[in-house]
Structure formats: C-alpha cells, structure tokens
Write a protein that holds these residues in place. Structure first.
Motif: not given
Length: 289
Positions: A122-124, A129-130, A143-148, A151-160
């Motif tokens: 995922l980092d690659e 994108v960059r 950078e905005q796309i990468v941040t978005e 943010r989506t991945i982090d929200a899913a990870t926090r939920a579980v």
C-alpha cells in the motif's frame, strides 16, 4: 500539458483523480474508470477473449501463452506513434495484468518517456500516486489523494482495533484458486483479518480448494482478478466450502493498485466485523455454503 498514454487501468484512474483526464490521449481496452476515459483511443488490448471462457480455460490459455513466451497483450504501434504521447505508463509487476515495459519500449515513439509503476504494498501504491503527480505537475493534489486514502484506511483500522482476527481466504482466482498476494494480505490485516494462505508483498500463487479447507478459514472472499461482484459470484457457482463466502468487486477495489484500495479495506473491515465497521456500500454477494 503533457500528452499521456496509460496502458494500466490503475494509472488511468490515478491520472483522472489528479484532475488530468484531458491529458490522456490513449488508454488500454481495460481502462473503463472513471467513465470519462471510455471512448479514448485504445492502444493496447488483450489477445485472449475471456468473455466465453471458464476460469479454468482462461488459466490454461494464460499459462500456455506465458510458457511459449507470447505476450498476452497487443500494442497498436501505429496508433501510438500517431498519438505522439510524451509519457507512456505501464508496468512490469504482472505479465497477466497489462503490457510490460519491454513490450512498450519496442513500440515507443521517439522522445516518449516510458514509466513503469510496480507497487507491491500500500505504501508503494501511495508512492505511485506521488510519482504520477510529479510527472503531471500536480504534487499538491497527489498528496491530497494519499491523505484521503490513509484517512479511509485508518478509520477502518480503528473500528476493528482489539477485536479477534477473522481467518480469511481471499481468492484472486477460482479455478484453480489463487492465494492473495502483493498488497492484499496487508489490506486483510488492516481490516482485522488474518490471511490463511496469502503472502504479503509477494505475487499471488496457486493452491487447491482442499488446501483452503485444511487452512480452516472463517470466511472466503471471492475476488477473481478483473471481475466484478456478479461475475465473481458466477465463477464461484458450485464451490463446496465449509464456511461462509462472499463475492466482491475485485476489479474496482482490490486488484488494481490505485486510490480505491482504501475503500476495499473499509469493505473488508465490514465483512470481517459487521457489528463494528460500517458498510461502505460496495457490491457484495453472499454465496451459499
């Protein structure tokens, strides 16, 4: 504005997300998202017509071509020359997924730059994108796309977070079954699962349904490369499994290394832990056990 020819569906998506869809002068026949790219000149196409073939027949055809050293894709060199792109985007990650950089180089117009994007994590994917953003002078949007995505991945990870991990087999092909590879085991882990046979960062590899059953997954995610949810469900018809299974839209959210992988993580989190992670509303078809 640079003239871009993208022979890689994920790169086409990224270019469009960067706000540079008008820069695309040519695409592959598999570049269908976003809809604005449909109708652009098609520079490369698969040599195997998969529409009327079963999973096993497609696998046999692919193996035969690779064994004989034949490319699975054809490049229209004359059209490529007429389009006169400044940048041609392709990949060397998977001989089955798109035209290779070497094949493009053979047909490359003078002066065009060939860029190969080959992420396996995922980092690659974020780095891809960059890279494209830098090529197109859209670094801030990149950078905005990468941040978005993050943010989506982090929200899913926090939920579980803290929940018991679900044992999962992710089928990248059905007949024969292929284990998950590259970024997919990472996505499964972030979503609160444990991939029972996949190998993070490595290519997908074949196995057997007997081996899958022996690994005792709690859920099988059917996501054949290149197929949507309905096509995946049809390909899995008749499978005899010992656990629940679900067909998803692999083509959009799982096998293409682009921004929509983040939405795929959110869907997996919901599939693994529906009481804790919200449903992102992506296609999912439950299959009989």
């Amino acid at each position: 504005m640079k003239r871009v020819c993208s022979l890689l569906p994920s790169a086409t998506e990224i270019v469009a997300e960067l706000g540079s869809v008008d820069a695309l002068v040519g695409v592959s026949d598999e570049c269908r998202w976003p809809t604005e790219v449909v109708g652009k000149p098609v520079v490369s196409a698969a040599r195997i017509d998969v529409a009327a073939l079963s999973s096993a027949e497609i696998d046999d055809a692919v193996r035969s071509a690779l064994r004989d050293g034949r490319s699975l894709y054809e490049v229209d060199a004359a059209l490529l020359d007429r389009l006169a792109p400044d940048l041609i985007v392709t990949q060397d990650l998977c001989a089955v997924c798109a035209v290779s950089g070497d094949q493009v180089a053979d047909a490359c117009p003078a002066g065009a730059k060939v860029l190969s994007l080959d992420p396996s994590t995922l980092d690659e994917v974020a780095a891809s994108v960059r890279t494209l953003a830098a090529e197109l002078g859209a670094d801030a949007r990149g950078e905005q796309i990468v941040t978005e995505m993050r943010r989506t991945i982090d929200a899913a990870t926090r939920a579980v977070r803290g929940l018991p991990r679900r044992r999962v087999f992710f089928a990248e092909w059905v007949d024969p079954p292929f284990c998950a590879g590259h970024w997919l085991p990472e996505m499964i882990e972030l979503a609160g699962g444990q991939d029972v046979l996949g190998r993070a960062g490595e290519p997908s590899h074949p196995t057997t349904w007997e081996a899958v059953r022996d690994a005792r997954p709690e859920l099988v995610v059917v996501a054949p490369c290149g197929l949507g949810a309905a096509e995946a469900a049809a390909a899995a018809a008749g499978l005899e499994l010992d656990c629940p299974a679900v067909a998803v839209d692999a083509d959009s959210y799982f096998v293409r290394p682009g921004p929509r992988l983040a939405e795929g993580v959110a869907q997996l989190a919901h599939l693994f832990h529906p009481a804790h992670a919200p449903d992102p509303g992506l296609p999912a078809i439950p299959l009989g056990v």
